[in-house]
Design an enzyme around this catalytic site. Structure first.
Site, mmCIF file in Angstrom:
data_model
loop_
_atom_site.group_PDB
_atom_site.id
_atom_site.type_symbol
_atom_site.label_atom_id
_atom_site.label_comp_id
_atom_site.label_asym_id
_atom_site.label_seq_id
_atom_site.Cartn_x
_atom_site.Cartn_y
_atom_site.Cartn_z
ATOM 1 C CE1 TYR A 98 -33.410 -76.530 52.332
ATOM 2 C CE2 TYR A 98 -32.082 -77.507 50.583
ATOM 3 C CZ TYR A 98 -33.137 -76.713 50.979
ATOM 4 O OH TYR A 98 -33.928 -76.102 50.037
ATOM 5 C CB SER A 126 -34.301 -78.659 47.208
ATOM 6 O OG SER A 126 -32.954 -78.369 46.901
HETATM 7 P P1 NAD Z 1 -37.805 -68.217 52.260
HETATM 8 O O1 NAD Z 1 -36.937 -68.204 53.447
HETATM 9 O O2 NAD Z 1 -38.189 -66.918 51.646
HETATM 10 O O3 NAD Z 1 -39.160 -69.012 52.533
HETATM 11 C C1 NAD Z 1 -39.305 -70.023 53.488
HETATM 12 C C2 NAD Z 1 -40.621 -69.791 54.178
HETATM 13 O O4 NAD Z 1 -40.849 -70.847 55.128
HETATM 14 C C3 NAD Z 1 -40.621 -68.471 54.965
HETATM 15 O O5 NAD Z 1 -41.766 -67.728 54.611
HETATM 16 C C4 NAD Z 1 -40.666 -68.930 56.398
HETATM 17 O O6 NAD Z 1 -41.363 -68.043 57.251
HETATM 18 C C5 NAD Z 1 -41.388 -70.249 56.280
HETATM 19 N N1 NAD Z 1 -41.210 -71.075 57.460
HETATM 20 C C6 NAD Z 1 -40.052 -71.340 58.128
HETATM 21 N N2 NAD Z 1 -40.314 -72.074 59.218
HETATM 22 C C7 NAD Z 1 -41.655 -72.274 59.256
HETATM 23 C C8 NAD Z 1 -42.532 -72.953 60.130
HETATM 24 N N3 NAD Z 1 -42.081 -73.580 61.220
HETATM 25 N N4 NAD Z 1 -43.855 -72.946 59.859
HETATM 26 C C9 NAD Z 1 -44.343 -72.307 58.766
HETATM 27 N N5 NAD Z 1 -43.550 -71.662 57.898
HETATM 28 C C10 NAD Z 1 -42.226 -71.642 58.137
HETATM 29 O O7 NAD Z 1 -37.052 -69.118 51.203
HETATM 30 P P2 NAD Z 1 -37.583 -69.773 49.832
HETATM 31 O O8 NAD Z 1 -36.406 -69.896 48.974
HETATM 32 O O9 NAD Z 1 -38.767 -69.062 49.322
HETATM 33 O O10 NAD Z 1 -37.977 -71.243 50.315
HETATM 34 C C11 NAD Z 1 -39.239 -71.831 50.065
HETATM 35 C C12 NAD Z 1 -39.059 -73.321 49.828
HETATM 36 O O11 NAD Z 1 -38.316 -73.512 48.620
HETATM 37 C C13 NAD Z 1 -38.282 -74.057 50.926
HETATM 38 O O12 NAD Z 1 -38.882 -75.322 51.164
HETATM 39 C C14 NAD Z 1 -36.913 -74.226 50.321
HETATM 40 O O13 NAD Z 1 -36.226 -75.329 50.862
HETATM 41 C C15 NAD Z 1 -37.277 -74.442 48.872
HETATM 42 N N6 NAD Z 1 -36.178 -74.208 47.947
HETATM 43 C C16 NAD Z 1 -35.653 -72.959 47.757
HETATM 44 C C17 NAD Z 1 -34.614 -72.806 46.852
HETATM 45 C C18 NAD Z 1 -33.979 -71.467 46.560
HETATM 46 O O14 NAD Z 1 -32.991 -71.423 45.819
HETATM 47 N N7 NAD Z 1 -34.489 -70.365 47.087
HETATM 48 C C19 NAD Z 1 -34.106 -73.896 46.157
HETATM 49 C C20 NAD Z 1 -34.658 -75.142 46.385
HETATM 50 C C21 NAD Z 1 -35.706 -75.290 47.269
#
Ligand code: NAD
Length: 268
Positions: free
Chosen positions: A166, A153
């Site tokens: 986080y 991130s």
């Molecule tokens: P999201 O909530 O759609 O996806 C997160 C996924 O992680 C979900 O499918 C959830 O079921 C899964 N998850 C949670 N706990 C889990 C566990 N114990 N075991 C297996 N899977 C688990 O959100 P996203 O934005 O798609 O996030 C995906 C990644 O991208 C994350 O690591 C997040 O930190 C990172 N990220 C997202 C953003 C953003 O702006 N959306 C920005 C920076 C980083």
């Protein structure tokens, strides 16, 4: 027949039933990889993606596993290997937020975020390295012996008040990625991170779901738009492919310039 950069590869994507992970899994499959769609709780969404991939003659299976559970991670890799015979790419994408100011943050909130975001990446990366090393070289579809992409991130470098669990998990992921890349480069294994900025997914809905929130968010993004999951997916496909064969130990920021200190445009 179009060129498919990941033809013959097998990829595991964690947390692939929603958001960025879903789009990454879909894009890896479209690039020719057989994909293991890991999910934590939403089996229906994972199966729906698998069906979509298979309907267009791709290969995919859905496997439920909690990435913070050591035994479950081993099972995830076992199921991947028994379905597709090998593993070439791990995308350690699972992540969550449990936001609170420090005085109100419970130990449970701290531990859950570190367990999933950081320990989950460790457990999956460890298993991937073990499998990459054990696989015969002659069946290799890629130049590298295996490739890991961790989902970081912008908060691997931008401090984030009210989200210290986080930000600590992503800062930790940054050094996990770089240290691991250093450790396994001599094995021919590549390890990189993708660091998204603000991407339109369920994790940050409150930051974009109203026009006021979106306007506030866009002040932080020089490129002037929120990111979409496929912006991140295309970066992952590139990092996983031979086009990125000489790339290891780096973080690819996919953030519309969020890390460029936009508040300095008119000041300083
Ligand atoms: P999201 O909530 O759609 O996806 C997160 C996924 O992680 C979900 O499918 C959830 O079921 C899964 N998850 C949670 N706990 C889990 C566990 N114990 N075991 C297996 N899977 C688990 O959100 P996203 O934005 O798609 O996030 C995906 C990644 O991208 C994350 O690591 C997040 O930190 C990172 N990220 C997202 C953003 C953003 O702006 N959306 C920005 C920076 C980083």
């Amino acid at each position: 027949m179009p060129f498919l950069p990941l033809d013959g590869h097998v990829a595991i994507v964690t947390g692939a039933s929603s958001g960025i992970g879903l789009e990454v899994a879909d894009a890896l499959a479209a690039a020719g990889a057989a994909v293991v769609v890991n999910y934590h709780s939403d089996a229906d969404a994972a199966e729906e993606l698998v069906k979509r991939i298979c309907d267009r003659d791709g290969r995919a299976i859905a496997v439920g596993a909690d990435v913070s559970d050591e035994d479950a991670v081993v099972r995830l890799f076992d199921e991947a290997a028994s379905a597709f015979g090998r593993i070439d790419v791990l995308v350690a994408n699972s992540g969550l937020q449990k936001d609170a100011a420090i005085a109100d943050m419970t130990l449970a909130d701290w531990n859950t975020v570190i367990d999933v975001n950081l320990t989950g990446q460790f457990l999956c990366a460890r298993e991937a390295v073990r499998r990459f090393r054990a696989q015969p070289d002659d069946a290799r579809p890629a130049r590298s012996k295996g490739c890991i992409v961790t989902m970081s991130s912008v908060h691997e470098v931008i401090p984030w008040a009210g989200h210290i669990n986080y930000a600590a998990s992503k800062g930790g992921s940054r050094m996990l990625t770089r240290s691991l890349a250093q450790e396994v480069a001599a094995d021919g294994i590549r390890v990189n991170a993708v660091a998204p900025g603000a991407i339109r997914t369920p994790i940050n809905k409150e930051a974009w779901e109203t026009p006021e929130a979106l306007e506030q968010l866009l002040r932080l993004i020089p490129y002037g738009r929120i990111g979409e999951p496929d912006d991140v997916a295309r970066a992952v496909v590139w990092l996983a492919s031979d086009d990125a064969d000489y790339v290891t130990g780096t973080t690819l920021f996919v953030d519309g310039g969020m890390t460029l200190y936009p508040e300095f445009r008119e000041n300083g």
